[in-house]
Design a protein around this motif. Structure first.
Motif, short mmCIF file in Angstrom:
data_model
loop_
_atom_site.label_atom_id
_atom_site.label_comp_id
_atom_site.label_asym_id
_atom_site.label_seq_id
_atom_site.Cartn_x
_atom_site.Cartn_y
_atom_site.Cartn_z
N ASN B 5 -1.82 -0.49 44.69
CA ASN B 5 -0.63 0.34 44.52
C ASN B 5 0.32 -0.31 43.53
O ASN B 5 0.86 0.33 42.63
CB ASN B 5 0.13 0.48 45.85
CG ASN B 5 -0.45 1.55 46.74
OD1 ASN B 5 -1.46 2.15 46.43
ND2 ASN B 5 0.23 1.80 47.84
N GLN B 8 -0.95 -0.14 39.91
CA GLN B 8 -0.82 1.21 39.35
C GLN B 8 0.63 1.48 38.96
O GLN B 8 0.92 2.01 37.88
CB GLN B 8 -1.19 2.26 40.41
CG GLN B 8 -2.66 2.54 40.58
CD GLN B 8 -2.82 3.92 41.24
OE1 GLN B 8 -2.68 4.95 40.58
NE2 GLN B 8 -3.13 3.93 42.52
N ALA B 9 1.53 1.16 39.86
CA ALA B 9 2.95 1.45 39.62
C ALA B 9 3.48 0.62 38.44
O ALA B 9 4.17 1.14 37.57
CB ALA B 9 3.77 1.17 40.88
N ARG B 87 11.04 5.56 44.80
CA ARG B 87 9.76 5.25 45.45
C ARG B 87 8.81 4.57 44.48
O ARG B 87 8.11 3.61 44.84
CB ARG B 87 9.14 6.52 46.03
CG ARG B 87 9.88 7.05 47.27
CD ARG B 87 9.24 8.31 47.83
NE ARG B 87 9.86 8.68 49.11
CZ ARG B 87 10.93 9.46 49.24
NH1 ARG B 87 11.51 9.96 48.15
NH2 ARG B 87 11.41 9.74 50.44
N LEU B 88 8.77 5.04 43.24
CA LEU B 88 7.89 4.44 42.23
C LEU B 88 8.30 2.99 41.96
O LEU B 88 7.46 2.09 41.91
CB LEU B 88 7.91 5.25 40.94
CG LEU B 88 7.05 4.73 39.79
CD1 LEU B 88 5.58 4.65 40.19
CD2 LEU B 88 7.21 5.60 38.56
N GLU B 91 7.17 0.90 44.84
CA GLU B 91 5.73 0.63 44.82
C GLU B 91 5.41 -0.53 43.89
O GLU B 91 4.40 -1.21 44.05
CB GLU B 91 4.96 1.87 44.32
CG GLU B 91 5.06 3.10 45.19
CD GLU B 91 3.94 3.23 46.22
OE1 GLU B 91 3.30 2.22 46.57
OE2 GLU B 91 3.72 4.37 46.68
N TYR B 99 8.56 -1.25 49.33
CA TYR B 99 8.04 0.04 49.82
C TYR B 99 6.63 -0.26 50.32
O TYR B 99 5.65 0.01 49.63
CB TYR B 99 8.04 1.06 48.68
CG TYR B 99 7.82 2.51 49.06
CD1 TYR B 99 7.20 3.39 48.16
CD2 TYR B 99 8.24 3.05 50.28
CE1 TYR B 99 7.01 4.74 48.47
CE2 TYR B 99 8.06 4.39 50.60
CZ TYR B 99 7.45 5.23 49.68
OH TYR B 99 7.27 6.57 49.98
N SER B 101 2.98 -0.65 51.80
CA SER B 101 1.95 0.36 51.88
C SER B 101 1.30 0.40 53.27
O SER B 101 0.57 1.33 53.58
CB SER B 101 0.89 0.18 50.79
OG SER B 101 0.52 -1.16 50.71
#
Lengths: 243, 244
Positions: B5, B8-9, B87-88, B91, B99, B101
């Motif tokens: 996660n 990716q972010a 939120r992004l 992450e 945040y 996971s």
């Protein structure tokens, strides 16, 4: 990763399968319906508990924050906030499509969820001015001169219909055109579609004075999309059962 | 999974490092400050672009939904909605704490985020009755009899300070106590703390007429929690870097 998100979410929502998930809300669609639909699409069984309005006074002090819905997991944990529940239900989708873990897609889902929140926020004064006018500095319903009250409600609601509703339907129509697909983000239903569907559906019901159901007639792409949402087999099955 | 996660972010927010992330908003804290703070905590560099109010009418038609903030990723994709951005950014926290996971922890963060929005919603009539009374069916400010306006604003805001504010402070105090008096969703700072901090600290500023900063004095645990948030090293550094 995706499998692990799904597994974690399903474990929380289903546990060992002995104690069912419980979702408590009033006997209306309100903010819980989107959660019920998402659970149905994700194939997570749940007790759909409806609290009668007359039972609310007794129930309220037992809730964590004086609000419904509340979701009780099989392990006994209590979850509050319908949008937290919607996201959790989305994570539990066995196909990983309701709330994709691909970050670029998820950010788009969140963008649409935010837009739905904006629409809900834009409508709220028009809704509550009829239900709780004192919150906006007016006399209570019992004390407010009926003609003045009706005229004010009419003014606020017609302003919403002239300004805000077309503006937001324009935004959602743009999203549909951009997605090139059947739903707001593409070919797959997401929790963004479910949340948007429920919010927009309200305006087709003609429930609120001065907001006739015909107000949604001009928005063809939106209406077509709503038909597609409601025709999804799992959603159609849920709605048929829920009657 | 946590790392996946995060990667990716960070990839979305940093790209190859040649084009910086851009966050555009008005020259105020408003809805964007929580995003700015989260990006700072997650060590994500960004262009903090401020759109002057006089530039807004021209800028507005270029935005996706006629609103700010907008976040332009290095790959050119435009992200809308401050809570999607928050939120992004969460992450992307290299420590995976802003945040989390882990699903149970995340659900708790989402519960607090929802409560913050409930509080914003409860306050909103008080905000609008002063700034945009016509949205609530009152006359526009320049047409509303001033004595009547003042009386109405005082009544609506007074009601919030008397009932709404204590109710929400009790709920946030419950969260703080549940966490053993650390942060709102557990032992570590999360985006829920950042969002709540921005919402609640507003009431300590005394910027709203008839809502004196002293209104927050009774809420000891909340005040102590706010101190913990603002003393978080990366948040303190961010706030210091902004101070002119």
């Amino acid at each position: 990763m995706s499998a692990s998100n799904i597994d974690q979410a399903r474990k929380l929502l289903i546990g060992d399968g002995i104690t069912p998930l419980k979702l408590e809300y009033f006997a209306i669609e309100g903010v819980a319906e989107q959660v019920r639909i998402a659970l149905a699409v994700a194939e997570v069984p749940f007790d759909d508990v409806r609290i009668g309005f007359s039972d609310w006074a007794v129930k309220k002090p037992t809730t964590k924050y004086g609000q419904l819905p509340e979701m009780i997991l099989p392990n006994g944990d209590v979850i509050t906030e319908s949008m937290a529940m919607l996201r959790l239900a989305g994570e539990a989708d066995p196909e990983g499509k309701l709330y994709p873990s691909d970050m670029a897609t998820r950010v788009k889902v969140e963008g649409v969820l935010g837009l739905v929140g904006d629409l809900s926020r834009a409508w709220r004064p028009a809704l509550y001015i009829g239900m709780r006018p004192e919150a906006f500095g007016y006399p209570t319903s019992a004390e407010w001169d009926k003609e003045v009250k009706d005229a004010t409600i009419k003014k606020v609601r017609e302003a919403f219909l002239s300004n805000e509703l077309p503006r937001y339907m324009g935004c959602f129509t743009d999203l549909l055109k951009e997605s090139g697909g059947k739903f707001l983000l593409g070919d797959d239903l997401t929790i963004a579609d479910i949340a948007a569907y429920q919010q927009i559906l309200y305006f087709k019901k003609g429930i609120a004075d001065y907001v006739p159901k015909e107000c949604m007639d001009p928005f063809k792409e939106i209406n077509d999309w709503m038909e597609r949402v409601i025709s999804i087999p799992k959603i159609a099955a849920y709605k048929a059962k829920a009657k | 999974m946590t790392k996946f996660n995060i990667d990716q972010a960070r990839n979305l927010l940093i790209g190859d490092g040649t084009t910086p992330l851009k966050l555009e908003y008005f020259p105020m804290e408003g809805l964007a400050e929580r995003v700015r703070i989260a990006l700072a905590v997650a060590d994500i560099p960004f262009d903090d672009v401020r759109i002057g109010y006089d530039e807004w009418s021209e800028k507005k038609s270029t935005t996706r939904h006629g609103q700010l903030p907008e976040m332009t990723l290095p790959n050119g994709v435009v992200v809308t909605e401050s809570m999607a951005m928050l939120r992004l950014a969460g992450e992307a926290d290299p420590e995976g704490k802003l945040y989390p996971s882990e699903m149970a922890a995340r659900v708790k963060v989402e519960g607090v985020l929802g409560l913050v929005e409930d509080m914003a919603r409860a306050w909103r009539p008080s905000l609008f009755v002063f700034h945009r009374p016509e949205l609530l069916g009152h006359p526009p400010s320049d047409e509303w009899d001033n004595d009547l306006k003042v009386a109405t604003v005082k009544k609506v805001r007074g009601n919030f300070v008397e009932t709404g504010l204590p109710r929400f402070m009790e709920y946030f105090t419950n969260y703080i106590k549940e966490s053993g008096c650390k942060y709102l969703a557990g032992e570590d700072l999360t985006i829920a703390d950042i969002s709540a901090y921005q919402q609640i600290s507003y009431f300590k500023k005394g910027v709203a007429d008839y809502v004196p900063k002293e209104c927050m004095d009774p809420f000891t645990e909340v005040n102590k929690w706010m101190e913990r948030v603002i003393s978080h090293p990366k948040i303190a550094a961010y706030k210091a870097s902004k101070a002119k």
